[in-house]
Design a protein around this motif. Structure first.
Motif, mmCIF file in Angstrom:
data_model
loop_
_atom_site.group_PDB
_atom_site.id
_atom_site.type_symbol
_atom_site.label_atom_id
_atom_site.label_comp_id
_atom_site.label_asym_id
_atom_site.label_seq_id
_atom_site.Cartn_x
_atom_site.Cartn_y
_atom_site.Cartn_z
ATOM 1 N N ASP A 124 0.730 -1.203 0.073
ATOM 2 C CA ASP A 124 0.057 0.032 -0.069
ATOM 3 C C ASP A 124 0.850 1.300 -0.078
ATOM 4 O OD1 ASP A 124 0.995 0.325 2.430
ATOM 5 O OD2 ASP A 124 -0.940 0.430 3.435
ATOM 6 N N GLY A 125 2.138 0.998 -0.081
ATOM 7 C CA GLY A 125 3.108 2.224 -0.034
ATOM 8 C C GLY A 125 3.708 2.582 1.219
ATOM 9 N N LYS A 126 3.158 1.750 2.313
ATOM 10 C CA LYS A 126 4.077 1.783 3.392
ATOM 11 C C LYS A 126 4.209 0.261 4.022
ATOM 12 C CE LYS A 126 2.371 6.496 4.922
ATOM 13 N NZ LYS A 126 1.619 7.124 6.065
ATOM 14 N N ASN A 127 3.197 -0.364 3.782
ATOM 15 C CA ASN A 127 3.212 -1.787 4.656
ATOM 16 C C ASN A 127 2.676 -2.939 3.597
ATOM 17 O OD1 ASN A 127 3.601 -1.012 7.749
ATOM 18 N ND2 ASN A 127 1.802 0.298 6.940
ATOM 19 N N ALA A 128 3.097 -4.285 3.885
ATOM 20 C CA ALA A 128 2.587 -4.964 3.175
ATOM 21 C C ALA A 128 1.260 -5.752 3.907
ATOM 22 C CB ALA A 128 3.522 -6.324 3.380
ATOM 23 N N LEU A 129 0.104 -5.705 3.161
ATOM 24 C CA LEU A 129 -1.123 -6.183 3.690
ATOM 25 C C LEU A 129 -1.604 -7.230 3.093
ATOM 26 C CD1 LEU A 129 -2.522 -2.508 4.069
ATOM 27 C CD2 LEU A 129 -1.348 -3.672 5.555
ATOM 28 N N PRO A 130 -2.257 -7.995 3.939
ATOM 29 C CA PRO A 130 -3.200 -9.433 3.336
ATOM 30 C C PRO A 130 -4.060 -8.856 2.361
ATOM 31 C CG PRO A 130 -2.990 -9.545 5.813
ATOM 32 C CD PRO A 130 -2.611 -8.033 5.486
ATOM 33 N N ALA A 131 -3.975 -9.655 1.148
ATOM 34 C CA ALA A 131 -4.984 -9.142 0.124
ATOM 35 C C ALA A 131 -5.797 -10.245 -0.246
ATOM 36 C CB ALA A 131 -3.845 -8.844 -1.290
ATOM 37 N N GLU A 132 -6.956 -9.873 -0.858
ATOM 38 C CA GLU A 132 -8.082 -10.719 -1.476
ATOM 39 C C GLU A 132 -7.550 -11.253 -2.920
ATOM 40 O OE1 GLU A 132 -11.503 -8.477 -1.239
ATOM 41 O OE2 GLU A 132 -12.324 -9.485 0.705
ATOM 42 N N VAL A 133 -7.922 -12.233 -3.410
ATOM 43 C CA VAL A 133 -7.414 -12.894 -4.676
ATOM 44 C C VAL A 133 -7.286 -11.912 -5.762
ATOM 45 C CG1 VAL A 133 -9.702 -13.953 -5.090
ATOM 46 C CG2 VAL A 133 -7.325 -14.738 -6.250
ATOM 47 N N GLU A 134 -8.591 -11.025 -5.912
ATOM 48 C CA GLU A 134 -8.578 -10.281 -6.895
ATOM 49 C C GLU A 134 -7.589 -8.835 -6.842
ATOM 50 O OE1 GLU A 134 -12.098 -9.283 -4.239
ATOM 51 O OE2 GLU A 134 -11.094 -11.147 -5.016
#
Length: 258
Positions: A124-134
């Motif tokens: 997101d520009g600052k952190n790695a975040l869990p993402a949905e498949v899409e």
């Protein structure tokens, strides 16, 4: 931050050192047979006082006879405290793990374990975040190395466990299926996002966890037991960077000791 990380490492290493110290203290120096006999007697009294029957091994065969392998299968839930508008809800992932118990008959044992699961992430520009498949950018391969000391309370037909130690989470970021290096991303491209995510995984002690566990197993034979376990991983990296309990992990699984 350095003090918190140092304290976490000390707590994990202390749990391991407790096992090693007991085995080392049990070793006797060269001397008379009477002194050796007394030392062995003291060892047995010491270990039996803790509800076990551990005698330090003197050969490789004796050592391996005191090791019980085990496997666990279950679900890992990773807490995500970020807005769900730009990331996924706390993801649940199937996990598989293998480990060993040593010594297998003592009250206090060392139970190293390696667990594996996968998950999608975005940058997101600052952190790695869990993402949905899409919305995925990378597929993360997660390897958790557990190094806990465990107390086992044995009864005639079942046993209960409680322990704590150190968890080390190694993660590798791979571009997800269907995502190309040149696709758009928060850093300019998907390839750039992948590099940022990989650096984020290893930065600010995000790979370091304090682990707490509990379990219950039914004894089918003197060596084979099966039951359930619950593990909680406290994220040292999130605490030291002001993200609270974000990235905490709750692992629930079935355990087979053989």
């Amino acid at each position: 931050m350095k003090k918190i990380i140092f304290a976490a490492i000390c707590a994990g290493l202390f749990s391991i050192a407790t096992i090693c110290a007991q085995a080392q203290d049990a070793a006797t120096p060269d001397g008379s047979q009477a002194q050796e006999g007394a030392a062995v007697g003291d060892q047995k009294k010491w270990y039996n006082a803790f509800g076990g029957s551990f005698v330090p091994p003197t050969t490789a065969k004796e050592f391996w006879s005191q090791v019980s392998p085990f496997a666990t299968i279950g679900v890992n839930i990773t807490l995500n405290t970020e807005s769900k508008l730009k990331s996924a809800p706390s993801p649940a992932a199937f996990s598989l793990a293998f480990g060993a118990i040593w010594p297998n008959k003592a009250f206090l044992s060392f139970q190293p374990r390696l667990a594996f699961w996968t998950g999608y992430y975005l940058w997101d520009g600052k952190n790695a975040l869990p993402a949905e498949v899409e919305n995925r950018t990378v597929l993360a391969l997660n390897f958790m190395l557990d190094l806990p000391a465990v107390a086992t309370f044995r009864f005639s037909k079942f046993q209960a466990e409680a322990g704590m130690g150190l968890g080390i989470l190694a993660r590798a970021a791979l571009l997800a299926n269907g995502v190309s290096e040149g696709d758009s991303g928060a850093s300019g491209s998907a390839g750039g996002d992948k590099s940022e995510i990989q650096k984020w995984f290893w930065g600010n002690a995000r790979f370091l966890y304090l682990e707490f566990l509990g379990g219950w197993e039914w004894n089918f034979t003197p060596r084979i037991a099966a039951g359930f376990e619950l593990r909680y991983y406290l994220p040292i990296g999130s605490l030291t960077t002001g993200r609270g309990l974000d990235a905490s992990i709750i692992a629930l699984g079935a355990k087979l000791i053989f």
